[in-house]
Design an enzyme around this catalytic site. Structure first.
Site, PDB file in Angstrom:
ATOM      1  N   ASP A 187       0.805  -1.220   0.000  1.00 45.84           N
ATOM      2  CA  ASP A 187       0.000   0.000   0.000  1.00 45.84           C
ATOM      3  C   ASP A 187       0.840   1.272   0.000  1.00 45.84           C
ATOM      4  OD1 ASP A 187      -2.373  -1.407  -0.067  1.00 45.84           O
ATOM      5  OD2 ASP A 187      -2.469  -1.598   2.103  1.00 45.84           O
TER       6      ASP A 187
ATOM      7  N   TYR B 196     -10.075  -1.069   2.756  1.00 48.57           N
ATOM      8  CA  TYR B 196      -9.570  -0.928   4.122  1.00 48.57           C
ATOM      9  C   TYR B 196      -9.268   0.527   4.462  1.00 48.57           C
ATOM     10  CZ  TYR B 196      -8.883  -5.434   6.451  1.00 48.57           C
ATOM     11  OH  TYR B 196      -9.073  -6.606   7.123  1.00 48.57           O
TER      12      TYR B 196
ATOM     13  N   HIS C  79      -4.292 -11.128  10.863  1.00 47.04           N
ATOM     14  CA  HIS C  79      -5.755 -11.069  10.860  1.00 47.04           C
ATOM     15  C   HIS C  79      -6.364 -12.436  10.550  1.00 47.04           C
ATOM     16  CE1 HIS C  79      -9.545  -8.556   9.676  1.00 47.04           C
ATOM     17  NE2 HIS C  79      -9.785  -9.479  10.601  1.00 47.04           N
TER      18      HIS C  79
END
Length: 653
Positions: free
Chosen positions: A310, A392, A603
């Site tokens: 990202d 997100y 996660h």
């Protein structure tokens, strides 16, 4: 302070580029090399930060260093990427270099244009119609980047992306609740040409509840709520905030720092120092996030390509959202706008990109004895920004405390990626979160780049660990512990991992000076939210970011070493960045050392994360150890009683 409010007397060499400076860069490169839309795209324009020596000269005698910008751009027809250094002081191009074999970061414009191009393509329309999807206004094509190992051989050398496809149930509803499984497009981002449709399998989407906006929640869910409404909780500062913001300089409770911003890292912090009874003491030269790797740990056809970088592929700055859109900060707030550019090089403003405010945080210190009680409330200064990367959100908070502590907190929220299950299927690599629907396991690895300058730039890194002293004649009850501090003199020694058994942490120590107790001042990195990569060592996905193989790395400061997975991450192969630099095993002893700390979120998805995920919070701390001779918050004033005690009617007691 915003770009439109800029005043020359507020200027500092670390200030981000202004609108006029972005425009000037584009004009200079257009004249010198013909860089102009639509034949070219600007992937990034970033202020070239002066080095520490130049900043020291500016602080000493106001000598202004050269103002310059780093540029990455690419010619669409030839797919050639170029790097340039542009002098804004002299209005010249200092360097212009073709970088063969690389792809620049994706731009927001490309992402939006790809969505529009795919949704209007007749082959895509026809393929979706065969699946019963005919209203293209409800369809969303989310284009992702490629890693080199996953690029089909026939498309190598091209700037390509692959798309996920999603369909809303209705206008304004959640697109991520309608996965079109087994349907992906490959697109050339330079020409916006559809190269291929991968239509591999079809599943009927089950009936699920994937909405989170109140207007779209089913009536039975709204009616079932037993939550009582909250009464007002007002946060007021009638006398205004206790901090001052002058341009990009922020001062509060002995702290001083500068707030920066760029397309790739987003918010950056500079020149962090503490006024220790009249002595301004440096702590950190620069702190930021240098990379974020999010691998999805499911090898199925819908997810095997899904590894996002990202920061390197997209840019946290480009994805930063305005904090005027919601109730993101409370209290007496000051904002900083951010100025960035689109792929044409045209500047735009993210209004209220950075929020600065104070927060009450319970008790700072307290003791009760026979003579009464002494208690001090803890107040902290929070500098924050929020980033939306497709589905997100990442909420970044840097917090400064009255006792000299610094906390870095990241919260992840937003909407999980989901896939439909075949009837009777149980997911191996994810969790069922709704009827016939699962969310794949994934990880969020963040890499913080911490250029600490503890009382100066010559520092030494130590590992600090607690050891159990064996039971023996000198320790008959097995009570004793000892603290062992081990200097890490080289880059290889500094490759460190978290150790729960010894409570390992790391100290950046200035061995060239002593405190009032005769020991060396230091700041300790207290790890949190660290976890192993959990990859096969031979994985080519891991090879793209071997930085995640260790919790901590350290390198001697170099202006060319900023990106731990390499400068050009889009379509990258591997082995770049930290493993490449540290292979030389350079000395980091008593030098300008930079720490690279790897942390994040492992996660393992759960139903409670759907249809929108409550914030998952992770953090690490920088704490003074011998930096002060005693508790530096002894001089914090008690809170006035009138602010603490209230009667039952809401009036002051």
């Amino acid at each position: 302070m915003t770009d439109r409010d800029f005043h020359p007397q507020d200027f500092h060499p670390l200030d981000p580029l202004t609108r006029d400076e972005f425009t000037a860069v584009v004009d200079i490169l257009g004249t010198a090399h013909g860089v102009a839309a639509p034949e070219w795209r600007y992937a990034s324009i970033e202020m070239a930060e002066p080095d520490k020596a130049a900043l020291a000269r500016y602080d000493a005698d106001a000598t202004v260093p050269e103002r310059a910008a780093h540029v990455v751009c690419f010619e669409r027809a030839s797919n050639k990427t170029y790097k340039a250094l542009v002098s804004l002081t002299d209005s010249t191009v200092t360097t212009w270099e073709h970088i063969p074999g690389v792809q620049a970061n994706f731009t927001v414009d490309e992402w939006e244009e790809a969505d529009a191009a795919l949704r209007s393509h007749p082959d895509v329309i026809a393929a979706l119609a065969r699946r019963g999807i005919t209203d293209m206004s409800l369809v969303f094509m989310d284009t992702w980047t490629y890693g080199a190992v996953l690029i089909p051989e026939r498309y190598r050398g091209r700037r390509i992306g692959w798309s996920d496809s999603w369909v809303r149930k209705g206008p304004g509803m959640n697109p991520y609740a309608g996965p079109v499984n087994g349907f992906h497009c490959i697109i050339d981002l330079n020409s916006m040409e559809l190269l291929e449709i991968e239509d591999t399998f079809t599943l009927d989407n089950p009936e699920i509840m994937g909405e989170y906006v109140p207007a779209h929640l089913p009536e039975e869910i709204r009616a079932a709520s037993t939550r009582e409404p909250l009464r007002a909780l007002d946060i007021t500062q009638p006398d205004g905030p206790s901090f001052t913001l002058t341009g990009h300089r922020l001062d509060w409770q002995n702290w001083s720092l500068r707030v920066g911003f760029n397309h790739r890292e987003g918010m950056t912090l500079h020149a962090v120092s503490y006024n220790d009874n009249g002595r301004r003491r440096p702590i950190a030269h620069r702190m930021s996030f240098a990379e974020m790797m999010v691998p999805y740990r499911d090898h199925c056809v819908d997810h095997y390509r899904r590894t996002a970088f990202d920061i390197g592929e997209w840019g946290l700055g480009f994805m930063t959202t305005s904090l005027e859109l919601g109730c993101d900060c409370l209290g007496e707030i000051r904002y900083l706008d951010a100025v960035l550019h689109d792929s044409k090089g045209e500047p735009y403003v993210i209004t209220n990109a950075i929020c600065i405010h104070e927060e009450d945080n319970a008790v700072l210190w307290k003791h009760v004895d026979h003579d009464g009680a002494e208690v001090r409330r803890m107040r902290r200064l929070t500098v924050s920004c929020h980033v939306t990367v497709a589905n997100y959100e990442y909420l970044v908070y840097w917090r400064f405390y009255q006792d000299g502590n610094i906390e870095c907190e990241v919260r992840a929220t937003g909407i999980m990626v989901v896939s439909t299950l075949a009837p009777g299927q149980t997911p191996e690599h994810g969790t069922i979160v709704d009827n016939g629907t699962y969310a794949p396991f994934h990880q969020h690895f963040l890499i913080a780049r911490l250029d600490l300058d503890v009382d100066g730039s010559q520092n030494t890194l130590y590992a600090t660990e607690t050891q159990v002293v064996p039971t023996g004649p000198d320790n008959p009850y097995g009570l004793s512990l000892r603290q062992v501090n081990t200097p890490l003199r080289t880059e290889q020694e500094a490759k460190q991992d978290m150790n729960f058994q010894t409570q390992r942490a790391w100290k950046v120590v200035n061995e060239n000076t002593t405190n009032g107790l005769g020991t060396h001042p230091s700041y300790k990195l207290v790890p949190g939210a660290a976890f192993p990569p959990m990859f096969d060592p031979d994985s080519p996905i891991l090879d793209r970011c071997r930085a995640i193989e260790h919790t901590l790395w350290a390198t001697p400061n170099s202006p060319d070493e900023r990106w731990p997975a390499g400068e050009f991450v889009n379509q990258s192969a591997g082995g770049l960045g930290l493993p490449e630099w540290t292979s030389a095993d350079r000395s980091i002893d008593n030098t300008d050392v930079v720490l690279w700390y790897v942390f994040g979120i492992h996660h393992i998805t759960r139903p409670e994360d759907w249809p929108i995920m409550p914030s998952d919070t992770v953090s690490f701390w920088l704490k003074p150890v011998g930096f002060f001779d005693r508790n530096p918050s002894l001089d914090v004033a008690p809170t006035p009683p009138a602010a603490c005690h209230h009667d039952s009617t809401g009036g002051h007691a």
